[in-house]
Structures are given as structure tokens and as C-alpha cells.
Design an enzyme around this catalytic site. Structure first.
Site, short mmCIF file in Angstrom:
data_model
loop_
_atom_site.label_atom_id
_atom_site.label_comp_id
_atom_site.label_asym_id
_atom_site.label_seq_id
_atom_site.Cartn_x
_atom_site.Cartn_y
_atom_site.Cartn_z
N LYS A 1 2.59 4.48 1.48
CA LYS A 1 2.58 4.89 2.73
C LYS A 1 2.45 6.52 2.49
CE LYS A 1 5.19 4.63 6.87
NZ LYS A 1 5.02 6.07 7.35
N ARG B 1 -2.54 10.08 11.05
CA ARG B 1 -3.51 8.98 10.90
C ARG B 1 -4.73 9.41 11.66
NH1 ARG B 1 -1.33 3.18 12.74
NH2 ARG B 1 -3.10 2.02 12.23
N LYS C 1 6.90 -1.20 7.27
CA LYS C 1 7.21 -0.07 6.48
C LYS C 1 8.37 0.08 5.76
CE LYS C 1 8.31 2.23 10.97
NZ LYS C 1 7.77 3.00 11.91
N ARG D 1 -3.73 9.70 16.17
CA ARG D 1 -3.09 8.46 16.40
C ARG D 1 -2.82 8.12 17.99
NH1 ARG D 1 2.09 6.40 17.25
NH2 ARG D 1 3.00 5.20 15.65
N GLU E 1 -5.26 7.82 6.51
CA GLU E 1 -4.51 8.80 6.62
C GLU E 1 -4.78 10.16 5.79
OE1 GLU E 1 -1.68 7.97 8.47
OE2 GLU E 1 -0.27 9.43 7.62
N GLU F 1 0.74 -1.28 0.17
CA GLU F 1 0.00 0.09 -0.02
C GLU F 1 0.92 1.39 -0.02
OE1 GLU F 1 -2.51 -0.09 3.33
OE2 GLU F 1 -3.69 -1.73 2.77
N PHE G 1 -7.56 2.97 4.85
CA PHE G 1 -6.69 1.82 4.66
C PHE G 1 -6.90 0.57 5.55
CE2 PHE G 1 -3.91 4.52 7.44
CZ PHE G 1 -4.00 3.67 8.72
P1 AMP Z 1 5.58 5.58 11.28
O1 AMP Z 1 4.89 6.68 11.52
O2 AMP Z 1 6.87 5.69 10.46
O3 AMP Z 1 5.82 4.50 12.13
O4 AMP Z 1 4.71 4.67 10.19
C1 AMP Z 1 3.38 4.26 10.58
C2 AMP Z 1 2.45 5.47 10.03
O5 AMP Z 1 2.32 5.27 8.79
C3 AMP Z 1 0.93 4.93 10.51
O6 AMP Z 1 0.63 5.25 11.80
C4 AMP Z 1 0.06 5.69 9.70
O7 AMP Z 1 -0.22 7.05 10.20
C5 AMP Z 1 0.94 6.12 8.46
N1 AMP Z 1 0.46 5.28 7.14
C6 AMP Z 1 0.48 5.91 5.78
N2 AMP Z 1 -0.03 5.14 4.91
C7 AMP Z 1 -0.50 3.83 5.57
C8 AMP Z 1 -1.01 2.95 5.19
N3 AMP Z 1 -1.36 2.53 3.85
N4 AMP Z 1 -1.21 1.77 6.06
C9 AMP Z 1 -0.80 2.03 7.37
N5 AMP Z 1 -0.41 3.18 7.83
C10 AMP Z 1 -0.04 4.05 6.90
#
Ligand code: AMP
Length: 585
Positions: free
Chosen positions: A252, A257, A424, A272, A301, A250, A341
Site C-alpha cells: 500500500k 491514486r 487496508k 481519486r 498509485e 499488495e 494495481f
Molecule cells: P485510504 O486512502 O487510507 O482509504 O486507502 C486507500 C488508498 O490507498 C487508495 O485510494 C489508493 O490511493 C491507495 N493505494 C495504495 N496502494 C494501493 C494498492 N496496492 N491497491 C489499491 N489502493 C492502493
């Protein structure tokens, strides 16, 4: 229940550097608390009046608080300010001033936790033109009757900076011990807390019915649940391997969030960290109200768009939506798009136990039958081919995304868990490591020359869940614009403490220490072993921790992340090991 007894326990907790002692104090407090007060105590310990999902905030301005101290002690505002400048903490200032003035008289009404709570509730709910005067009166009358020690903690609560900053993990530990007699039950309590994030209600049920009572708590629309999190991977090969050769990809997106809850005509949005953010996005609320579904919980998001080109903009542009006034103008000036998502609940059914591919299918059909301008499904692909993943990754980057999320097709939705079910992939793999880290600010050096009056360098920490400590990993002094320096200084001002915070673990000496609160994003070129820093100390090599090489501020304060959401030590160890492996190959 007398507030003085509670203030005395707070004072003891404030003095300790040991988490175990802190938990002991909490257990004592919980055991002394009557059943109809336990909820209130828990919320106050969390620095709020209600569960965050209610969106009622206490936070009183510093100016009004100073006025109230002046009014209740009969000295001038100027004098209070002078004392505050000397002492540096408004709670402590209130205590010192009250010490000189306070006289126990028969007219003093005793302060109980119930009185404090009901006064705070009135303060939080008083709105309109007279509200400042009403708030001032309410605070002064409370301070009038308070002992010096009580004044200190009343002020700290009011300012929203009860610097005990007790981690939720410690509260849960203490609940397990106080109400089930066994600390090992913390896991069961945490499991429930992941899907029912109102710790006050959980405590009350534990008090009344023991662990068994918690099984009645279920996922319910309008009650936010803890979001599922992703582990980091540094190349798609690992993602494919972990997903047994076939994985969902997907986009990102780099935005905010949001958990969207709908219950008949009511729609609420949660961030979040589960704060209510409904008021920031009336356009989303309107769109969801029109959905032909009665109740649901969706995850998405939110990203900002350029007004003219409609291209995705940097995440910071969402700041404009945080304004309290004229939101209707802001909506027009700062458009957004919502990329769905996940779906966790639909028409009375808990979908978290469904597999990812089923949830995605349901989401797809909902979006198909509820077309509108701002809500879309996040772009997705399923692949078992490395080349295909690489192309999709580049496409995502080209369209303004951070990278890809790789999701295991048969994965359930695991609230609050960070596992490899979601992965991720952010960095440009194939090049040298330039990765980003979300780290908590724990200390600072004062700035010199051009930076006089601000901080010159910040000491940053990763989080270690096992020991509930913030362990230093680097100092950062580059990448800041003048605007950033001022912004960060003003944010951190609220968190200054007089000594190294109890759950901060570092050997470095700093000019200023902070309660671990503010999370910022850093990019760095490499993870190295370091005898100086304490992150993952001794876990990779004896007498060494890990540090970041060439850390640089990436221009983002992560207001959406709690300090416990910082990059954690096990993530660092994994990254370090992968780096070693790659350098060898
Ligand atoms: P990180 O903040 O770097 O830990 O990455 C996780 C965050 O990516 C999640 O908490 C979401 O806010 C964001 N995110 C963006 N696109 C997606 C997606 N397709 N699925 C899940 N999370 C996503």
C-alpha cells in the site's frame, strides 16, 4: 429559464437546516427546468460548468471579482473592499452594494440561466494576455443587468464557492423523486453514477427517457469511474478470515491514486475525486502513449521519488507537480514512479466483472510487454499464512509504504463501493492503537498567544452516509508546525460560513464554522465513548457518541479526498468494537 427564480430557490435552500426541505427545493427546481437546461443546472449545482472530467474550471480570483463589482456599480475598489471586510462574504457584499445601486430599467437585459452559463463558459475558456480584461468585461456586463439577489449568486458561482455545498447524494435523491416519482430509485441511479460519473448527462437521460434510458450508459475510456475503496482491518487474521483463508497482498503506497485512460492516441489521467490531472504528469502520458494497447483504463498509485537515491518520498512532494507553469522543469526535478494495481477496461472489454486474479494476470502481461522507466506493477504476494503476511507487511513498511492492501482473489471490481473485498492494513498491529483517520474540518477556535491570527484548534468530524451529516469526533490543536497553521488557515478561509452548516451535527460551540470541505489526516491513540461528541451517537451506547483520544495532526491535508470520503461512522463502530475485543484478550 429566468435566473431570478433559481436564485430565489437557492436563497431558500441556504436558509434551511433540513436535508428533506433541501431535497424538496431541488425537486421543485428540477421540475421547473426545461429539458435543454437540466444538464447546466446540475453542473452549476455541483459548482462546475462541465463534468469534472473535462478539467475546465471556472474559479475566478477574488481581486478580479471585486474589480467587476466596482465597475458594474460605479463605486471604487476600495469601497467594495471595505464592505467586504465588514460583511465577510463577497456574494453578500455584491448583493448589499447592488441593493443601493440597482435600478430596474428598460435597458436591463433579463438574466437567464442560459446567458449565465454561456458567459461563464467564455470566462473559463478565455486564456492569454488579454484574458483578465475580457473576464472583467464579461462579469461586469452580467452584474450590470443583475438584480441584487442574482448578483449574490453570480459571484458565488464565479468564486467557485456556492456555499450551498449540496451533497451529490441529495441531488441524486431529488432526481429520483422529480423524474421517476420514486425516491427508492436513487439506488439504481447511484449504481449507474458509479460507472458513468457525469450527473448532468444522467439527469438529461432521466428527464427524456426515465430509468430505462440509463442502461445505455457503459464504462467508456476517457470517462472516469468511481474508484473501488477498501475497508480497514486492524490485524491480518481478520483479513485472512474474511478472504476464506487465502488472500492477495499488495504494497500500500502512500501517494496519489490515478485512473489512467487511453483511447487510441489520447491519454487522460483522473484523480481519486475524478478531476482531470493529465497536465500534472506529462511523463506518465508519454509512457502510456507508447503502450501497445489501443484502449484501456488502468489504476495506479503515483509516488514521488528522491532525485538522487530514487527512494520513495512522502506524499506531499507531489505538490510540486500541481504547478501550472514550467512543468517540464518540474518533471526533471521531482521524479515519480507509477505502480499499477488494477485494470478495468481493455480493447473494448469491460473487465470490472472479471475476478481480481484474472485482472492481475492481464495487468502483469501488459507490464511485461511494455517495459519503461516509470511504470511498474505494484509488488504482490498471495498467502494463506499469517507469518508470511507479517513479514511482507514489515518489508512494505521498510520500503516506505503505508502498509498492505489485502484483496480477495475472486473479487470483482465494485466501482464506488467500500467493502471487505479490499482491506487496508496500515498500523503496526500488535502495539497499542495508533491509527490514522481522515476527518473533515467543521469549525475552529481562534488562536491566542503565538497562534493569534490563525486557528488555535480545529473541530473535526466523521461522515455519516445514512443521514448525510458530519458528526463531531474531536478537537485537535497539536501536531501543527507554523507552516501548517498558515497553510490550513488559508485553505479554510474559503469555507467560512456565518453559522453552523446545515449538515454539521455537533453540540460544541465554536468561534468559526466552515462548509465541510477540507479533509485532514489525524492520528490518535484510542477511540473512546463521549457524551460530548456526536459521531455514531447512540449507536454503541445510549446518550454517547465516540471521540478520539490524544488526536494529533499527521501533517497531511488530504486534497485528494472529498468530505464524504472521510472516515465514516460505521468504520468507527467497527474499530471501537475491535478495540474492546482486543483489550479484553
Ligand atoms: P485510504 O486512502 O487510507 O482509504 O486507502 C486507500 C488508498 O490507498 C487508495 O485510494 C489508493 O490511493 C491507495 N493505494 C495504495 N496502494 C494501493 C494498492 N496496492 N491497491 C489499491 N489502493 C492502493
Amino acid at each position: 429559464m429566468d435566473f431570478l427564480a433559481i436564485a430565489e430557490i437557492f436563497e431558500e435552500m441556504h436558509k434551511t437546516n433540513s436535508r428533506l426541505v433541501l431535497i424538496d427545493h431541488l425537486v421543485t427546481l428540477f421540475k421547473r427546468t426545461p429539458v435543454n437546461t437540466i444538464k447546466k443546472i446540475i453542473y452549476l449545482l455541483q459548482g462546475k460548468l462541465f463534468p469534472s472530467s473535462e478539467g475546465i474550471e471556472l474559479g475566478l480570483g477574488e481581486k478580479l471579482t471585486i474589480k467587476a463589482i466596482a465597475e458594474s456599480t460605479g463605486i471604487s475598489v476600495k469601497e467594495v473592499e471595505e464592505n467586504y471586510n465588514k460583511i465577510g462574504d463577497l456574494g453578500e457584499t455584491a448583493k448589499e452594494i447592488a441593493k443601493k445601486r440597482y435600478q430596474q430599467t428598460l435597458l436591463n437585459e433579463k438574466i437567464t440561466i442560459e446567458r449565465i452559463y454561456s458567459t461563464f463558459e467564455k470566462i473559463a475558456k478565455s486564456l492569454g494576455s488579454q484574458s483578465q480584461i475580457i473576464k472583467l468585461r464579461l462579469v461586469s456586463s452580467l452584474l450590470n443587468d443583475a438584480t441584487p439577489l442574482e448578483s449574490k449568486y453570480i459571484i458565488k458561482f464565479l468564486l467557485g464557492n456556492l456555499r450551498l455545498g449540496i451533497a451529490e447524494y441529495s441531488i441524486i435523491d431529488a432526481l429520483a423523486i422529480a423524474f421517476t416519482g420514486n425516491r427508492n430509485n436513487r439506488k439504481k441511479i447511484e449504481e449507474i453514477y458509479n460507472i458513468y460519473t457525469d450527473l448532468g448527462t444522467i439527469a438529461e437521460i432521466l428527464f427524456k427517457k426515465d430509468l430505462q434510458g440509463l442502461t445505455d450508459l457503459q464504462i467508456t475510456p476517457l470517462k472516469p469511474i468511481r474508484p473501488m475503496l477498501a475497508e480497514r482491518i486492524i490485524d491480518p487474521k481478520e483479513g485472512l478470515k474474511r478472504a476464506n483463508g487465502k488472500v492477495a497482498l499488495e504494497y500500500k503506497l502512500d501517494g496519489e491514486r490515478v485512473q489512467i485512460h487511453k483511447n487510441n492516441t489520447e491519454v487522460q489521467l483522473f484523480s481519486r475525486s475524478l478531476e482531470k490531472i493529465t497536465n500534472h504528469y506529462p511523463d506518465i502520458v508519454e509512457a502510456i502513449k507508447k503502450f501497445s494497447i489501443h484502449n484501456c483504463i488502468l489504476e495506479a498509485e503515483i509516488v514521488p521519488l528522491d532525485l538522487v537515491t530514487k527512494k520513495i518520498q512522502p506524499f506531499q512532494e507531489l505538490m510540486h507537480r500541481k504547478r501550472k507553469y514550467n512543468i517540464s522543469d518540474v518533471i526533471l526535478k521531482y521524479p515519480i514512479k507509477v505502480f499499477l494495481f488494477d485494470i478495468l477496461y481493455l480493447e473494448g472489454n469491460n473487465l470490472t466483472q472479471y475476478e481480481y486474479r484474472q485482472r492481475r494476470g492481464i495487468l502483469q502481461s501488459i507490464v511485461k510487454t511494455n517495459r519503461n522507466n516509470i511504470i511498474e506493477l505494484v509488488k504482490q504476494n498471495v498467502s494463506s499464512n499469517l507469518n508470511q503476511i507479517e513479514i511482507f507487511f514489515r518489508k512494505a513498511k521498510y520500503e516506505g509504504c503505508e502498509g498492505l492492501m489485502l484483496k480477495q482473489l475472486d473479487s470483482k471490481y465494485r466501482a464506488g463501493a467500500r467493502e471487505f473485498l479490499w482491506m487496508k492494513l496500515k498500523k503496526e498491529y500488535g502495539t497499542t492503537l495508533v491509527d490514522s483517520f481522515d476527518l473533515t474540518v467543521i469549525g475552529a477556535l481562534l488562536g491566542k498567544g503565538k497562534r493569534t491570527g490563525y486557528y488555535g484548534a480545529l473541530l473535526l468530524a466523521a461522515y455519516d452516509k445514512k443521514s448525510d451529516t458530519f458528526q463531531s469526533i474531536c478537537k485537535v490543536g497539536t501536531g501543527f508546525s507554523d507552516y501548517d497553521l498558515e497553510l490550513i488557515y488559508n485553505e479554510l478561509k474559503n469555507y467560512v460560513v456565518d453559522k453552523k452548516y446545515y449538515n454539521v451535527n455537533t453540540n460544541l460551540k465554536m468561534d468559526i464554522w466552515f462548509t465541510p470541505k477540507l479533509v485532514i489526516e489525524i492520528i490518535a491513540s484510542e477511540i473512546t465513548l463521549s457524551p460530548l461528541h456526536t459521531a455514531a451517537y447512540g449507536l454503541i451506547k445510549e446518550n454517547f457518541g465516540v471521540a478520539l483520544r490524544f488526536p494529533k495532526y499527521a501533517g497531511k491535508i488530504r486534497l485528494d479526498k472529498k468530505p464524504e470520503d472521510s472516515t465514516n461512522t460505521s468504520e468507527l463502530i467497527q474499530l471501537f468494537n475491535k478495540q474492546v475485543k482486543r483489550n479484553k484478550s
